[in-house]
Design an enzyme around this catalytic site. Structure first.
Site, PDB file in Angstrom:
ATOM      1  N   ARG A   1       1.655   7.983  10.307  1.00 26.72           N
ATOM      2  CA  ARG A   1       0.380   7.374  10.727  1.00 26.72           C
ATOM      3  C   ARG A   1       0.419   6.973  12.195  1.00 26.72           C
ATOM      4  NH1 ARG A   1      -0.018   2.682   6.840  1.00 26.72           N
ATOM      5  NH2 ARG A   1      -2.019   2.205   7.756  1.00 26.72           N
TER       6      ARG A   1
ATOM      7  N   ARG B   1       0.849  -1.196   0.000  1.00 28.40           N
ATOM      8  CA  ARG B   1       0.000   0.000   0.000  1.00 28.40           C
ATOM      9  C   ARG B   1       0.882   1.242   0.000  1.00 28.40           C
ATOM     10  NH1 ARG B   1      -4.462  -0.571   4.702  1.00 28.40           N
ATOM     11  NH2 ARG B   1      -3.759   1.533   5.056  1.00 28.40           N
TER      12      ARG B   1
HETATM   13  P1  AMP Z   1      -6.814   2.106   7.265  1.00 33.34           P
HETATM   14  O1  AMP Z   1      -6.979   1.148   6.145  1.00 33.34           O
HETATM   15  O2  AMP Z   1      -7.859   1.931   8.344  1.00 33.34           O
HETATM   16  O3  AMP Z   1      -5.426   2.111   7.830  1.00 33.34           O
HETATM   17  O4  AMP Z   1      -7.073   3.571   6.664  1.00 33.34           O
HETATM   18  C1  AMP Z   1      -6.281   4.082   5.620  1.00 33.34           C
HETATM   19  C2  AMP Z   1      -6.367   5.592   5.596  1.00 33.34           C
HETATM   20  O5  AMP Z   1      -7.730   5.994   5.358  1.00 33.34           O
HETATM   21  C3  AMP Z   1      -5.979   6.294   6.883  1.00 33.34           C
HETATM   22  O6  AMP Z   1      -4.583   6.486   6.986  1.00 33.34           O
HETATM   23  C4  AMP Z   1      -6.740   7.607   6.734  1.00 33.34           C
HETATM   24  O7  AMP Z   1      -6.102   8.460   5.805  1.00 33.34           O
HETATM   25  C5  AMP Z   1      -8.040   7.160   6.116  1.00 33.34           C
HETATM   26  N1  AMP Z   1      -9.033   6.787   7.148  1.00 33.34           N
HETATM   27  C6  AMP Z   1      -9.579   5.552   7.368  1.00 33.34           C
HETATM   28  N2  AMP Z   1     -10.449   5.575   8.375  1.00 33.34           N
HETATM   29  C7  AMP Z   1     -10.482   6.852   8.826  1.00 33.34           C
HETATM   30  C8  AMP Z   1     -11.168   7.510   9.877  1.00 33.34           C
HETATM   31  N3  AMP Z   1     -12.023   6.857  10.692  1.00 33.34           N
HETATM   32  N4  AMP Z   1     -10.946   8.849  10.034  1.00 33.34           N
HETATM   33  C9  AMP Z   1     -10.123   9.522   9.231  1.00 33.34           C
HETATM   34  N5  AMP Z   1      -9.413   8.964   8.242  1.00 33.34           N
HETATM   35  C10 AMP Z   1      -9.586   7.624   8.033  1.00 33.34           C
END
Ligand code: AMP
Length: 219
Positions: free
Chosen positions: A172, A161
């Site tokens: 992050r 990713r």
């Molecule tokens: P994840 O797959 O959950 O790690 O999400 C990937 C990216 O999507 C994160 O680094 C954020 O940029 C965005 N993202 C996902 N969920 C959220 C959330 N609840 N609030 C804000 N950004 C989110």
């Protein structure tokens, strides 16, 4: 009936555990990360806007994900429960979720907090590979695909990713500590937090997650 939040740092394994839990409990996984990546892939307006934040490892604006989740948990397949994965990530999102659930006259069963060390998180994130087609997740160190670079499930290519690059990972994790960790207190105060030790062999950790869920599931 389970309505839970799977809570943990990026790379803690929320997506991997969710995939197992939905098979057993027959409820949808509501992953805001997956929903946003789908929007990006489709090239929608929302996707374009979200991508600007996601590529740097920043959170997208609260309102964007709040609306997505609000719609998603009202769909018919979520009537008997859901697993929230990657939402809420800020206190604003958690307060909005409270309000939504209150309006829908439903309650959370609990919040499973996946506990693993910073070291494990880093190795999971740097080794993570995802399928470009079905989204299945592998790890080049701990959960290798049968054939290098190829998805076991659908045969498509595996990629890293873009937000799993080392500098973005650190960003992050810093954002997680600053914006998301305050939710630990938030849910502890509501007596909903269930920490689960997830270090060590995957199957054993998964069994502990299932055991925690059994205690909170309502028939
Ligand atoms: P994840 O797959 O959950 O790690 O999400 C990937 C990216 O999507 C994160 O680094 C954020 O940029 C965005 N993202 C996902 N969920 C959220 C959330 N609840 N609030 C804000 N950004 C989110």
């Amino acid at each position: 009936m389970i309505r839970i939040i799977l809570f943990g740092a990026p790379g803690a394994g929320k997506g991997t555990y969710s995939a197992e839990l939905i098979k057993k409990y027959k409820v949808p996984q509501v992953s805001t990360g997956d929903m946003l990546r789908a929007e990006v892939k489709e090239g929608t307006e929302l996707g374009k806007e979200a991508h600007e934040f996601m590529k740097h490892g920043q959170l997208v604006p609260d309102q964007m994900v709040i609306e997505m989740v609000h719609k998603r948990i009202q769909e018919p397949d979520a009537v008997n429960g859901f697993i929230l994965d990657g939402f809420p990530r800020t206190v604003t999102q958690a307060n909005s979720l409270d309000l939504m659930l209150h309006q829908m006259n439903i309650e959370l069963s609990g919040v499973i907090k996946i506990e693993i060390s910073q070291e494990t998180i880093l190795s999971r994130l740097t080794g993570r590979r995802v399928c470009t087609n079905c989204g299945a997740t592998f790890n080049i160190a701990t959960m290798k695909p049968k054939q290098e670079g190829i998805c076991d499930k659908c045969g498509h290519n595996l990629i890293q990713r873009p937000d799993d690059q080392p500098t973005t990972i650190l960003n992050r994790l810093a954002i997680y500590q600053k914006d998301t960790e305050p939710l630990i207190e938030f849910y502890k105060n509501k007596n909903l937090l269930r920490p689960v030790q997830c270090e060590g062999p995957y199957n054993e950790a998964l069994a502990r997650v299932f055991a925690a869920l059994e205690k909170m599931a309502k028939v």
